[in-house]
Design an enzyme around this catalytic site. Structure first.
Site, PDB file in Angstrom:
ATOM      1  CB  ILE A 130      -0.996   0.031   1.193  1.00 31.62           C
ATOM      2  CG1 ILE A 130      -0.271  -0.244   2.512  1.00 31.62           C
ATOM      3  CG2 ILE A 130      -2.124  -0.941   0.970  1.00 31.62           C
ATOM      4  CD1 ILE A 130      -1.171  -0.077   3.726  1.00 31.62           C
ATOM      5  N   GLY A 131       2.142   1.070   0.109  1.00 29.58           N
ATOM      6  CA  GLY A 131       2.994   2.248   0.075  1.00 29.58           C
ATOM      7  C   GLY A 131       4.458   1.866   0.092  1.00 29.58           C
ATOM      8  N   GLY A 149       7.922   3.495   1.467  1.00 27.45           N
ATOM      9  CA  GLY A 149       8.553   4.583   2.211  1.00 27.45           C
ATOM     10  C   GLY A 149      10.045   4.559   2.004  1.00 27.45           C
ATOM     11  N   GLY A 157      11.364   1.185   3.545  1.00 27.48           N
ATOM     12  CA  GLY A 157      10.922  -0.075   2.978  1.00 27.48           C
ATOM     13  C   GLY A 157       9.466  -0.007   2.581  1.00 27.48           C
ATOM     14  CE  LYS A 158       8.422  -3.227  -2.847  1.00 28.06           C
ATOM     15  NZ  LYS A 158       8.419  -4.446  -3.626  1.00 28.06           N
ATOM     16  CB  VAL A 159       3.724   0.364   3.969  1.00 23.04           C
ATOM     17  CG1 VAL A 159       2.697   0.203   5.068  1.00 23.04           C
ATOM     18  CG2 VAL A 159       4.815   1.318   4.401  1.00 23.04           C
ATOM     19  CE  LYS A 193       7.932   2.626   7.261  1.00 28.92           C
ATOM     20  NZ  LYS A 193       7.489   3.995   7.385  1.00 28.92           N
ATOM     21  CG  ASP A 243       9.874  12.599   8.444  1.00 29.35           C
ATOM     22  OD1 ASP A 243       9.973  13.691   7.840  1.00 29.35           O
ATOM     23  OD2 ASP A 243       9.923  11.499   7.879  1.00 29.35           O
TER      24      ASP A 243
END
Ligand SMILES: *[C@@H]1O[C@H](CO)[C@@H](O)[C@H](O)[C@H]1NC(C)=O
Ligand SMILES: *[C@@H]1O[C@H](CO)[C@@H](O)[C@H](O)[C@H]1NC(C)=O
Ligand SMILES: *[C@@H]1O[C@H](CO)[C@@H](O)[C@H](O)[C@H]1NC(C)=O
Ligand SMILES: *[C@@H]1O[C@H](CO)[C@@H](O)[C@H](O)[C@H]1NC(C)=O
Ligand SMILES: *[C@@H]1O[C@H](CO)[C@@H](O)[C@H](O)[C@H]1NC(C)=O
Ligand SMILES: *[C@@H]1O[C@H](CO)[C@@H](O)[C@H](O)[C@H]1NC(C)=O
Ligand SMILES: *[C@@H]1O[C@H](CO)[C@@H](O)[C@H](O)[C@H]1NC(C)=O
Length: 689
Positions: A360-361, A363, A366-368, A382, A480
């Site tokens: 779904i994303g 970052g 790494g990947k989510v 995550k 962040d």
């Protein structure tokens, strides 16, 4: 010389000429189906025309049989030593008969007579008898497929192919099989009488006799099994019968021919034999699975499999132990903070093995993935790429503590687990509506957030940040804050996510670090200069968030001035409203005063000098003063509150000087700050995205 005699001479010369001019006759035939009118059968040979099987011997002891092509074939240029080339191919099958040891074999032969005379059974293969063997007057060439090792004829083994010239003692022989096309030195044995259908090619050309064999259906091996120079001029007559012979003895097997072709001219005639849909004569019960090769192959495979399985088990157990050790080592200091560890297996199943369709994303770390835990709970998973052991411990210590942070405006942290090959997996609550940036930037009109929704989201995020700063025993810096780290839950409330970059500090302690974390465009100037973060740097980030959400523009875009500078410029020109998102302007539903005021707040938070910035508590107080969009729809902002804010100390700090006509420009402020805050000596590492 009389006329008569002259005429006779002329006649004779003409006759001679006629003969010498006669073209060499050739023969060619292809029997994919045998026809009894084209074969002469001798001895016990039978032709089953219905099933197209030529059986040379019957299933009893000491039988023999022969089959010849009905006509003689030309084999030698008449009365010369020149042998005519021939190319022949046939498919045979030898099958042992139940209750008997198998024997003896079959022969492809050229013979002067189409009879069985002069042949005898058993080891003689119906080819010769005890008296005529080795007799030069036999005029017989045979290619034998012999499954009996006979000392008498110096046989090489009990599964061989041999070339017989007037004698059963072969002039050349080789174990049955073929040479591999790729590895030419690799010989592959074939068992002649296991019932398998084999194709044979026999060629004679330029005094060279080649014999090749393979399992029927295979392409012809390039290298012949036997290639032997042979002068047949004394063996062959001008014309010969061509056919097959076979015999049984005390040993019995069935010898069958399934197809046959012959040509004096066409080297490739063998290709025209049909090798598909042939009848199968594999002995019942033994079948292909009982062949020696298969048994050996299977045994090797099983042994290998067992070895592999054992090895895998050992490795698995070792790894389990190691993982357990690792985890146990961690548990001592880990569990006291936060016991919610989720098993890797559970996470693996939840994300369908981290399948791409679940992503779904992506970052910076790494990947989510989206996942569904047992019980139907949706989670975001995550994967943090590999970290050093030290870094991971540090990270886990912080993150696991963060796991206890619970607030309705923070994305819930469900747990973690270790990745199999190092690194971490963090499991968060799943946020149905994704990240805020997708609802603000470059988005479709239909999903774009309206003014009031934007203010509400900002307020809820401010609550989350305040909780991080003040709502817990130690101060947590997010570091962040940005639109893509704000997630929207089912009710479109903003929730601050991604604590991956957050670092905690005790209240009141200056946060010292050598690493600059955050995202370019959101990082406060003092962090870039000194590498030091504080709660006020989060305020800066939040200020940028306000500005980007109101303006619908990312803080840094190609070919445009930085967002903060641009809005500051507009403010100085008194055109602050120009900063509002064009799409929002078109959509309407906002109050100009309110927009200006929120933009002022954003600028104040993103003020270059941290001492001028408000605290999150102050920010929230101001935001709380905004009309609650849920309750007082369209009421607009209370003037009193704005006035209150404008008269507050922080506002006066921000406005200081401007009333006296000496408000410094943005550049001047930035300059004064850069000289007042000295650069730290340590390395500054940017962790941008
Ligand atoms: C065999 O050949 C004869 C004559 O050419 C023909 O009449 C007959 O049908 C053929 N039989 C088969 C089984 O092909
Ligand atoms: C088979 O026999 C038939 C009948 O005698 C003949 O007409 C035909 O040409 C023969 N076929 C071959 C391939 O010799
Ligand atoms: C096989 O051939 C022999 C000799 O011709 C004969 O006596 C015997 O009956 C045959 N057997 C079968 C099964 O046809
Ligand atoms: C070939 O030789 C045989 C005997 O040696 C003779 O009978 C025959 O006529 C010869 N044929 C030709 C075509 O010369
Ligand atoms: C062998 O065959 C020949 C004919 O080629 C015959 O004259 C002789 O009698 C046979 N010998 C035996 C032992 O059958
Ligand atoms: C026989 O085999 C040899 C060696 O592979 C090859 O050179 C030759 O051309 C072959 N001859 C025929 C007629 O197949
Ligand atoms: C084969 O042998 C005959 C004599 O038997 C001889 O005349 C001929 O030249 C030989 N052919 C070859 C190709 O060696």
């Amino acid at each position: 010389m009389g006329k008569k005699q002259l005429l006779l001479l002329l006649h004779f010369v003409f006759f001679i000429k006629l003969i010498s001019l006669q073209p060499i006759s050739t023969t060619e035939f292809i029997f994919n189906t045998f026809n009894s009118s084209n074969l002469t059968l001798h001895g016990d040979t039978t032709l089953d025309e219905e099933h197209n099987i030529l059986t040379l011997t019957n299933n009893s002891a000491f039988t023999m049989g022969r089959a010849f092509y009905t006509s003689k074939v030309p084999t030698r240029t008449p009365n010369t030593s020149k042998i005519i080339s021939f190319y022949t191919s046939f498919i045979f099958s030898m099958t042992p008969v139940k209750g008997s040891l198998p024997g003896h074999g079959l022969v492809f032969l050229f013979s002067p007579f189409a009879t069985i005379e002069g042949g005898s059974s058993a080891q003689n293969l119906g080819l010769f008898n005890i008296t005529n063997d080795r007799n030069k007057d036999n005029h017989v060439l045979g290619v034998e497929f012999d499954v009996f090792e006979n000392q008498e004829f110096s046989d090489i083994d009990k599964n061989h192919v041999g070339v017989d010239v007037n004698s059963l003692t072969s002039v050349v022989a080789h174990s049955a099989g073929y040479w591999d096309d790729v590895k030419v030195d690799k010989f592959k044995s074939l068992k002649l009488n296991n019932g398998v259908n084999y194709q044979v090619w026999i060629d004679y050309q330029d005094s060279l006799l080649n014999v090749t064999m393979a399992v029927a259906g295979m392409t012809r091996p390039k290298k012949p099994l036997i290639s032997n120079s042979l002068n047949l001029s004394a063996v062959f007559l001008d014309e010969m019968y061509v056919g097959f012979s076979a015999a049984t003895g005390r040993l019995v097997e069935t010898h069958r021919i399934l197809a046959w072709c012959f040509s004096n001219t066409d080297f490739l005639i063998g290709d025209r034999l049909v090798t598909s849909n042939l009848p199968s004569f594999l002995p019942p019960g033994t079948s292909v699975f009982a062949t020696k090769r298969f048994i050996i192959g299977m045994s090797v495979a099983i042994v290998l499999f067992i070895c592999c399985a054992l090895l895998m088990c050992v490795l698995l157990i070792k790894r389990r132990r190691k993982m357990k050790r690792d985890l146990e080592a961690m548990e001592e200091w880990e569990l006291e903070y936060w016991p919610h560890r989720i098993s890797y297996q559970e996470v693996y199943t939840a994300t369908k093995g981290f399948s791409d369709e679940n992503v779904i994303g992506v970052g910076g770390n790494g990947k989510v993935y989206k996942g569904v835990l047992v019980g139907g709970v949706e989670v975001a998973v995550k994967r943090i790429s590999h970290e050093t052991e030290e870094g991971m411990r540090e990270f886990l210590a912080e993150v696991s503590s963060l796991g206890r942070l619970k607030h309705r405006n923070l994305v819930g942290f469900r747990g973690w687990c270790k990745r199999e090959r190092g690194g971490l997996i963090l499991i968060y609550d799943y946020m149905e509506n994704g990240s805020l940036d997708k609802w603000v930037f470059e988005c479709d009109e239909s999903v774009m957030l309206g003014w009031k929704d934007r203010v509400r989201v900002l307020k809820t995020v401010a609550e989350g940040v305040l909780y991080l700063h003040e709502g817990w025993e130690s101060r947590v810096l997010h570091r962040d804050i940005k639109a893509s780290n704000v997630l929207l839950d089912r009710d479109m409330h903003g929730r601050l996510g991604d604590f991956g970059l957050a670092r905690m500090h005790g209240h009141g302690l200056a946060a010292g670090t050598t690493r600059v974390v955050g995202t370019a465009g959101y990082i406060a100037p003092e962090v870039v200069r000194s590498g030091r973060a504080s709660a006020l740097t989060d305020v800066f980030g939040f200020g940028v968030l306000i500005l980007e959400v109101v303006c619908g523009r990312r803080p840094i875009e190609d070919g445009k001035p930085p967002l903060v500078d641009w809005i500051w410029g507009l403010m100085e020109k008194g055109k602050l409203l120009n900063a509002l998102d064009e799409n929002l302007k078109a959509k309407g539903g906002f109050d100009s005063d309110e927009v200006e005021w929120v933009l002022h707040l954003g600028l104040l938070c993103a003020y270059p000098d941290p001492r001028t910035r408000p605290t999150m508590r102050q920010v929230l107080q101001v935001l709380d003063g905004t009309p609650n969009t849920d309750e007082s729809e369209g009421e607009g902002m209370e003037v009193g509150l704005l006035e209150k804010m404008k008269s507050s100390t922080m506002w006066s700090k921000y406005r200081r000087g401007s009333h006296q006509g000496a408000h410094p420009t943005f550049e001047q402020i930035r300059h004064s700050i850069s000289s007042s805050i000295s650069l730290s000596g340590s390395d500054i590492i940017m962790e941008g995205r």
